[in-house]
Design a protein around this motif. Structure first.
Motif, PDB file in Angstrom:
ATOM      1  N   ALA A 104      57.778  98.243 158.794  1.00 51.33           N
ATOM      2  CA  ALA A 104      57.777  99.513 158.961  1.00 51.33           C
ATOM      3  C   ALA A 104      56.313 100.254 160.014  1.00 51.33           C
ATOM      4  CB  ALA A 104      58.782 100.484 157.776  1.00 51.33           C
ATOM      5  N   PRO A 105      55.475 100.109 159.591  1.00 48.71           N
ATOM      6  CA  PRO A 105      54.128 100.365 160.008  1.00 48.71           C
ATOM      7  C   PRO A 105      54.006  99.725 161.359  1.00 48.71           C
ATOM      8  CG  PRO A 105      54.082  99.498 157.338  1.00 48.71           C
ATOM      9  CD  PRO A 105      54.991  99.155 157.997  1.00 48.71           C
ATOM     10  N   LEU A 106      54.151  98.881 162.031  1.00 46.64           N
ATOM     11  CA  LEU A 106      54.623  98.834 163.399  1.00 46.64           C
ATOM     12  C   LEU A 106      55.627  99.609 164.005  1.00 46.64           C
ATOM     13  CD1 LEU A 106      54.074  94.959 162.777  1.00 46.64           C
ATOM     14  CD2 LEU A 106      52.202  96.517 163.693  1.00 46.64           C
ATOM     15  N   HIS A 112      71.166  92.224 154.289  1.00 43.18           N
ATOM     16  CA  HIS A 112      70.431  92.502 153.717  1.00 43.18           C
ATOM     17  C   HIS A 112      68.541  91.589 153.461  1.00 43.18           C
ATOM     18  CE1 HIS A 112      73.939  93.729 151.241  1.00 43.18           C
ATOM     19  NE2 HIS A 112      74.401  92.776 151.818  1.00 43.18           N
ATOM     20  N   LEU A 113      68.388  91.369 154.318  1.00 48.84           N
ATOM     21  CA  LEU A 113      67.526  90.529 154.264  1.00 48.84           C
ATOM     22  C   LEU A 113      66.650  90.799 155.160  1.00 48.84           C
ATOM     23  CD1 LEU A 113      65.804  87.881 154.012  1.00 48.84           C
ATOM     24  CD2 LEU A 113      66.501  86.712 156.373  1.00 48.84           C
ATOM     25  N   GLY A 114      67.253  91.696 156.452  1.00 43.60           N
ATOM     26  CA  GLY A 114      66.330  92.692 156.939  1.00 43.60           C
ATOM     27  C   GLY A 114      66.345  93.676 156.175  1.00 43.60           C
ATOM     28  N   LYS A 115      67.022  94.142 155.497  1.00 43.15           N
ATOM     29  CA  LYS A 115      66.866  95.957 154.302  1.00 43.15           C
ATOM     30  C   LYS A 115      65.794  95.237 153.432  1.00 43.15           C
ATOM     31  CE  LYS A 115      70.089  97.718 156.285  1.00 43.15           C
ATOM     32  NZ  LYS A 115      69.491  99.011 156.928  1.00 43.15           N
ATOM     33  N   ILE A 116      65.028  94.078 153.299  1.00 44.71           N
ATOM     34  CA  ILE A 116      63.990  93.807 152.107  1.00 44.71           C
ATOM     35  C   ILE A 116      62.657  93.172 152.829  1.00 44.71           C
ATOM     36  CG2 ILE A 116      63.135  92.003 150.798  1.00 44.71           C
ATOM     37  CD1 ILE A 116      66.021  90.886 150.193  1.00 44.71           C
ATOM     38  N   LEU A 117      63.090  92.806 154.208  1.00 40.21           N
ATOM     39  CA  LEU A 117      61.777  92.456 154.937  1.00 40.21           C
ATOM     40  C   LEU A 117      61.517  94.156 156.030  1.00 40.21           C
ATOM     41  CD1 LEU A 117      62.762  89.478 157.171  1.00 40.21           C
ATOM     42  CD2 LEU A 117      60.759  89.699 155.148  1.00 40.21           C
ATOM     43  N   GLU A 118      62.324  95.331 156.147  1.00 33.79           N
ATOM     44  CA  GLU A 118      62.393  96.242 157.133  1.00 33.79           C
ATOM     45  C   GLU A 118      60.505  96.967 155.840  1.00 33.79           C
ATOM     46  OE1 GLU A 118      64.266 100.177 158.735  1.00 33.79           O
ATOM     47  OE2 GLU A 118      64.967  99.262 156.857  1.00 33.79           O
ATOM     48  N   PRO A 119      60.028  97.181 154.791  1.00 35.14           N
ATOM     49  CA  PRO A 119      59.361  97.866 154.552  1.00 35.14           C
ATOM     50  C   PRO A 119      57.745  96.871 154.912  1.00 35.14           C
ATOM     51  CG  PRO A 119      60.907  97.974 152.624  1.00 35.14           C
ATOM     52  CD  PRO A 119      60.740  96.970 153.710  1.00 35.14           C
ATOM     53  N   SER A 152      62.435  93.359 162.984  1.00 34.92           N
ATOM     54  CA  SER A 152      62.180  93.030 161.776  1.00 34.92           C
ATOM     55  C   SER A 152      62.739  91.031 161.366  1.00 34.92           C
ATOM     56  CB  SER A 152      61.903  93.045 159.864  1.00 34.92           C
ATOM     57  OG  SER A 152      61.729  94.979 160.315  1.00 34.92           O
ATOM     58  N   VAL A 153      64.253  90.765 161.237  1.00 27.40           N
ATOM     59  CA  VAL A 153      64.460  89.788 161.385  1.00 27.40           C
ATOM     60  C   VAL A 153      64.473  88.515 162.320  1.00 27.40           C
ATOM     61  CG1 VAL A 153      66.998  88.731 160.858  1.00 27.40           C
ATOM     62  CG2 VAL A 153      66.198  90.579 159.830  1.00 27.40           C
ATOM     63  N   ALA A 154      63.838  89.372 163.471  1.00 31.95           N
ATOM     64  CA  ALA A 154      63.671  88.318 164.779  1.00 31.95           C
ATOM     65  C   ALA A 154      62.824  87.761 165.128  1.00 31.95           C
ATOM     66  CB  ALA A 154      64.189  89.415 166.183  1.00 31.95           C
TER      67      ALA A 154
END
Length: 223
Positions: free
Chosen positions: A165-167, A155-162, A174-176
């Motif tokens: 995402a440009p990278l 869930h944390l990763g899904k929040i950070l993904e946007p 993203s979590v890593a």
């Protein structure tokens, strides 16, 4: 890890170019700051250098022990706690609503192959057993992947993904990257938890490399 996965025989050149790029950016940013936010009179800088001598073994051992102590403290503190946090976030909640009943599918696949195995002669039986184990391992890997995706860290990763995402990074990368702000040594271990789920201990690195290649990350994203 990323250089070896995406650049192969040119991994050394890729890593070296990052160091060169870092030096160039440091110079450029220094010039930029000097002409903008850090304007003013330049303070004189004088530093007396000690006489150079061949190092003594005792001094060398003391320096090595001091550096080792710093790393062991970091390893036993920040990295250990960070790894435990990553493990906890990827392992809970325990009750996960899966998209399908993996346990019943695994049982059905095993039963289907087992029925055929009993009727086959020796060589064909071995081939069927390998096929069964492969089919079961694929289902188990899918289950583990979905379990991590539906965990707290997913869930944390899904929040950070946007944000990432440009990278060209998915939610796991993203979590890593985020864990790297705690300690850069944690990036690979976090990727191991999120990408190489279900792999045997001896196959972790190869499974992680294969998962990274299939994740949609490109060589440019890795760079």
């Amino acid at each position: 890890l990323l250089a070896g996965t995406f650049f192969g025989g040119r991994a050394g050149n890729a890593i070296f170019s990052i160091y060169v790029l870092g030096i160039l950016l440091a110079i450029l940013m220094g010039r930029l700051f000097r002409s903008t936010v850090l304007r003013g009179k330049v303070a004189p800088f004088v530093m007396e250098l000690p006489p150079y001598r061949a190092p003594m073994l005792r001094g060398l051992m003391i320096h090595m022990w001091d550096r080792s102590k710093i790393f062991l403290k970091k390893m036993g503190g920040i990295i250990l706690i960070g790894s435990l946090v990553v493990w906890f976030l990827s392992s809970f909640p325990r009750e996960v609503q899966f998209s399908k009943n993996y346990d019943s599918e695994i049982a059905a696949v095993s039963a289907r192959y087992n029925a055929s195995v009993a009727e086959m002669p020796g060589p064909l039986r071995e081939d069927l057993l390998r096929e069964r184990d492969q089919a079961v391992s694929v289902l188990e890997a899918e289950k583990a992947k979905e379990e991590v995706e539906r965990s707290f860290i997913g869930h944390l990763g899904k929040i950070l993904e946007p944000v990432f995402a440009p990278l060209g990074m998915d939610w796991r990368a993203s979590v890593a990257v985020l864990s790297g702000f705690v300690a850069n040594e944690m990036v690979v271990s976090t990727m191991g938890v999120l990408y190489a789920v279900g792999a045997e201990e001896g196959e972790k690195i190869e499974a992680l490399k294969l998962a990274l290649e299939k994740s949609g990350m490109t060589a440019l994203s890795a760079y």
